[in-house]
Design a protein around this motif. Structure first.
Motif, PDB file in Angstrom:
ATOM      1  N   ILE A 154     -31.772 -50.696 -27.129  1.00  0.00           N
ATOM      2  CA  ILE A 154     -31.774 -49.902 -25.902  1.00  0.00           C
ATOM      3  C   ILE A 154     -32.819 -48.785 -25.999  1.00  0.00           C
ATOM      4  CG2 ILE A 154     -30.409 -48.267 -24.565  1.00  0.00           C
ATOM      5  CD1 ILE A 154     -27.988 -50.061 -25.149  1.00  0.00           C
ATOM      6  N   SER A 221     -26.946 -49.253 -18.962  1.00  0.00           N
ATOM      7  CA  SER A 221     -28.238 -49.451 -19.642  1.00  0.00           C
ATOM      8  C   SER A 221     -28.704 -50.891 -19.517  1.00  0.00           C
ATOM      9  CB  SER A 221     -28.120 -49.043 -21.113  1.00  0.00           C
ATOM     10  OG  SER A 221     -27.355 -49.990 -21.795  1.00  0.00           O
ATOM     11  N   VAL A 222     -27.757 -51.833 -19.582  1.00  0.00           N
ATOM     12  CA  VAL A 222     -28.145 -53.244 -19.452  1.00  0.00           C
ATOM     13  C   VAL A 222     -28.740 -53.508 -18.088  1.00  0.00           C
ATOM     14  CG1 VAL A 222     -27.225 -55.569 -19.258  1.00  0.00           C
ATOM     15  CG2 VAL A 222     -26.545 -54.157 -21.140  1.00  0.00           C
ATOM     16  N   ILE A 225     -32.294 -51.064 -17.794  1.00  0.00           N
ATOM     17  CA  ILE A 225     -33.487 -51.276 -18.626  1.00  0.00           C
ATOM     18  C   ILE A 225     -34.455 -52.266 -17.983  1.00  0.00           C
ATOM     19  CG2 ILE A 225     -34.266 -52.296 -20.813  1.00  0.00           C
ATOM     20  CD1 ILE A 225     -31.944 -50.785 -22.122  1.00  0.00           C
TER      21      ILE A 225
END
Lengths: 356, 438
Positions: A154, A221-222, A225
């Protein structure tokens, strides 16, 4: 030796495993702007369901979900849990197959997919046969190895971020709530296993809340990003946006060529934990419901994993796998609503009756 | 009544080391019976004579000498076998079993042979069980240290001792271990015989018991809520249950400042992981996934394997097996021949194989690292089993590359997580203090 912290760790690992691949796809389809609203909505809905579920379970100390259903009657248990088992079989099959496709694209482009299927099935089945204690203990170690990789992934992707890709970040009213696929999204919040493990240890909502916060951050975040890197228009066209996002990262001072490898490694660890928990649940349900047959739960696990393997083996291509996976998570969402509510209502009624 | 003497004589007619000595005490004749291989007759006789001088009658003498007076023939036979001196008076049923001055069959307390503590007490356990328990008692003088002793076996009754600290070790654990030790029917010859009594682990390289030679380590384990077992004629304390952390820590590490202790233990963990993973990683990187390195690094690796006819897997397994053979061969050889084998082996492995282009330079480095790393863990039994664990991962790596290494490693972790001894998992880091203090 079941400890709460271990259950919380398994909770996090399963969420990550299910959420890594298809989750962002679904989000991008559902909305074009303000993705975080969608993630938060799903998260809060999940939190409410977990709260109801735990409340319901706490009416019955020392019992797991299957025991509670068996209290209502054997047929009730069969009606509620057998569809859930069938759903789990499908979920195991498509989950492993989906991961196999990604693993092939990351590590082994020339290896036939069945060999990797066999490898993953073997490890999952072995773990689930060894029982709950093994799953919990090994998941702690897998957690300690995998989470640094996830965090590294991440943070390393930050170098490619372009902040303009995600504007505007606000949308009102939230139209996605009415869409059919939002229901699918709920299927990604797998918390039902909590009720299967909680027979000896009482779950505390506070610890699960911490886990929930970290999982939601991870989901954000998945989703964000790939968005930060590619932008909404490009992201919709990709098959595995997160994978592509990882592939785009290139750190010049790092001695490894591709960040994707770490992503792949963490996926393998996660998928093993998730599937062994699901298989273990199948074994528990079948053993407890069909007690008079005197079949060990390991035989059930082996039998059902063979069925599931055949299922996974027969699916011809990746797009179909993704569709099937979505369907099975959608079906999972039904159980996710029905099981907590029935348990809660039954517990409530029981408590009233005992008082009266 | 020479009955008893006759009977003993006929019973032990095939034992040439049996002595039956006549001796006159006052006016009565008495017989000394025993094995001269176990009893120091001359000194024992002197002792009895001295006692006789201060005793008024034969009967008084017997009572002075022993509290086992007038026992039946069965017990006498057993006592003789155990190395006691039996005294029988002539024409009388009087007899006594006396603790004699024994032949010295034990070595004295020596330095440890299998472990090498640095900056620490260097007393090690010996062969005698009472001395061993005494070594612990001396260092741990509390009334809460409990000692249960057992005599088990079919042919030979072997003495076992179980030590624990009351209020520290969990009661359930003590009860279970007690049951398991009491039920032993077969002869206990080796640790593995004892190990099987705690639940069979079929084909498992991990034992339930962790042997240690150092009293300090045994006491530390006792304080950490565990059980310590002793076998007669076996110079190790067996800590039960065996936990994974035993592989990485010894109590003697703590003689250094914390940071150094941490460093030592970290190195051991790295050593264990490297032993398990490194050869497999070599195979994976060289033959299946060369692309994950940066280009210059990948080229370097490829270059080191230039012109080598064997496949990476074959090459690695060949080297790994040879190294394991050498490690075993060094053990087998007399001390004077050992170094020469090491030298020859070193030359063959290091120089000849590389010059003959049979294996790559890089592999030799990897293998050397593995050999050194595998010896960093505490205890030879742990070193052996992690050396075994690397083979399955190696095979998986040859099929699946990096994925194989990773899944193999996870599989190993899962396997270790599945091990329990008396419901205490192998991967626990500390056992809860659950006993009653009363």
């Amino acid at each position: 030796m079941t400890q709460r912290i271990q259950i919380v760790i398994v909770f996090i690992l399963i969420q990550l495993s299910i959420g890594y691949l298809v989750y962002p796809d679904l989000i991008y389809v559902l909305t074009k702007t303000a993705h975080w609203e969608l993630v938060m909505c799903q998260g809060f809905l999940q939190l409410i369901l977990i709260w109801i579920y735990i409340k319901g379970l706490n009416y019955f100390p020392e019992n797991d979900v299957i025991d509670i259903y068996l209290k209502m009657g054997r047929w009730v248990a069969i009606i509620f849990l057998i569809p859930f088992v069938i759903n789990l079989i499908a979920l195991v099959a498509f989950n492993i197959r989906l991961h196999t496709e990604v693993i092939i694209s990351v590590f082994l482009p020339r290896t036939p997919y069945w060999s990797i299927l066999i490898l993953l099935y073997f490890i999952s089945v072995y773990t689930s046969i060894k029982g709950l204690g093994t799953i919990l203990r090994s998941s702690v170690f897998i957690f300690l190895i995998v989470i640094p990789l996830v965090v590294f992934n991440i943070f390393s992707s930050v170098i490619n971020f372009d902040i303009h890709n995600v504007t505007p970040g606000w949308e009102l009213p939230a139209r996605f709530l009415l869409k059919n696929k939002f229901f699918y999204l709920l299927g990604f919040s797998s918390f039902l296993f909590l009720g299967f493990m909680a027979s000896k240890t009482k779950l505390s909502f506070r610890q699960l809340f911490v886990a929930w916060v970290s999982v939601t951050l991870f989901f954000l975040s998945v989703v964000y990003i790939p968005l930060f890197i590619f932008g909404q228009e490009a992201v919709v066209t990709l098959t595995n946006p997160f994978l592509e996002a990882m592939d785009s990262v290139d750190i010049s001072w790092f001695s490894f060529n591709r960040q994707t490898m770490f992503f792949g490694l963490s996926l393998v660890g996660l998928v093993i934990v998730a599937n062994s928990v699901m298989l273990w649940m199948i074994g528990q349900i079948m053993r407890k419901i069909f007690k008079f047959r005197k079949v060990k739960s390991s035989y059930w696990i082996i039998a059902f994993s063979v069925i599931s393997f055949v299922l996974a083996f027969l699916v011809p291509n990746q797009s179909l796998v993704e569709k099937c996976f979505l369907w099975s998570t959608g079906a999972q969402a039904y159980s996710m609503i029905i099981i907590p509510f029935t348990i809660f209502i039954y517990g409530f009624i029981e408590k009233r009756r005992v008082k009266a | 009544m020479r009955d008893i003497v006759k009977e003993i004589e006929s019973k032990f007619s095939n034992h040439d080391d049996l002595f039956i000595e006549e001796e006159l005490v006052g006016k009565t004749t008495i017989y000394f019976i025993g094995f001269n291989t176990l009893v120091d007759l001359t000194k024992s006789k002197l002792y009895v004579q001295q006692m006789a001088a201060s005793s008024s009658s034969v009967k008084a003498l017997f009572i002075n000498l022993s509290d086992q007076v007038g026992v039946d023939i069965e017990q006498i036979l057993k006592a003789i076998l155990e190395g006691k001196l039996v005294i029988v008076s002539k024409g009388d049923a009087e007899n006594a079993i006396v603790d004699p001055i024994a032949q010295n069959l034990n070595r004295s307390i020596e330095e440890p042979k299998n472990e090498s503590p640095i900056q620490a007490s260097i007393n090690a356990f010996g062969d005698d069980i009472t001395i061993n328990v005494g070594l612990i008692r001396k260092r741990l003088s509390t009334e809460r240290l409990c000692h249960c002793s057992y005599q088990v076996g079919e042919l030979d009754k072997r003495r076992l001792s179980m030590l624990y600290i009351k209020g520290r070790a969990p009661n359930i654990l003590i009860e279970k271990a007690n049951q398991q030790l009491k039920q032993i029917k077969s002869d206990i010859e080796t640790i593995d015989d004892l190990n099987k009594q705690f639940g069979q682990r079929i084909l498992s390289p991990v034992s339930h018991l962790s042997p240690t030679e150092l009293p300090i380590q045994a006491i530390h384990s006792l304080k950490k809520n565990r059980i310590v077992l002793f076998m007669d004629n076996y110079p190790f304390a067996l800590v039960f249950p065996n936990l994974i952390w035993d592989m990485f820590s010894t109590e003697n590490d703590r003689n250094f400042p914390f940071v150094l202790t941490f460093m030592l233990r970290l190195f051991r963990v790295i050593g264990a992981v490297a032993t398990v993973v490194l050869p497999a990683l070599y195979v994976a990187l060289v033959s299946v996934n060369p692309g994950i390195f940066r280009t210059d690094l990948a080229l370097f690796v490829a270059k080191s394997r230039e012109g080598i006819p064997l496949s990476a897997f074959l090459e690695t397994i060949l080297m790994v097996v040879i190294v394991d053979l050498i490690l075993e061969a060094i053990n087998r050889l007399p001390k004077s021949v050992g170094p020469s084998i090491t030298m020859v082996g070193g030359i063959i492995l290091g120089q000849a194989m590389v010059e003959a282009k049979l294996v790559s330079n890089l592999l030799v480095i990897v293998i050397t690292a593995v050999v050194i790393a595998s010896s960093a863990v505490v205890g030879i039994q742990n070193s052996l089993y992690i050396r075994l664990l690397k083979y399955p991962i190696l095979v998986l790596a040859s099929f699946f590359g990096i994925l194989g290494v990773w899944t193999g490693f996870i599989l190993t972790v899962i396997y270790l997580a599945s091990l329990t001894s008396d419901d205490i998992p192998y991967l626990t880091f500390n056992i809860k203090q659950e006993g009653d203090t009363k």
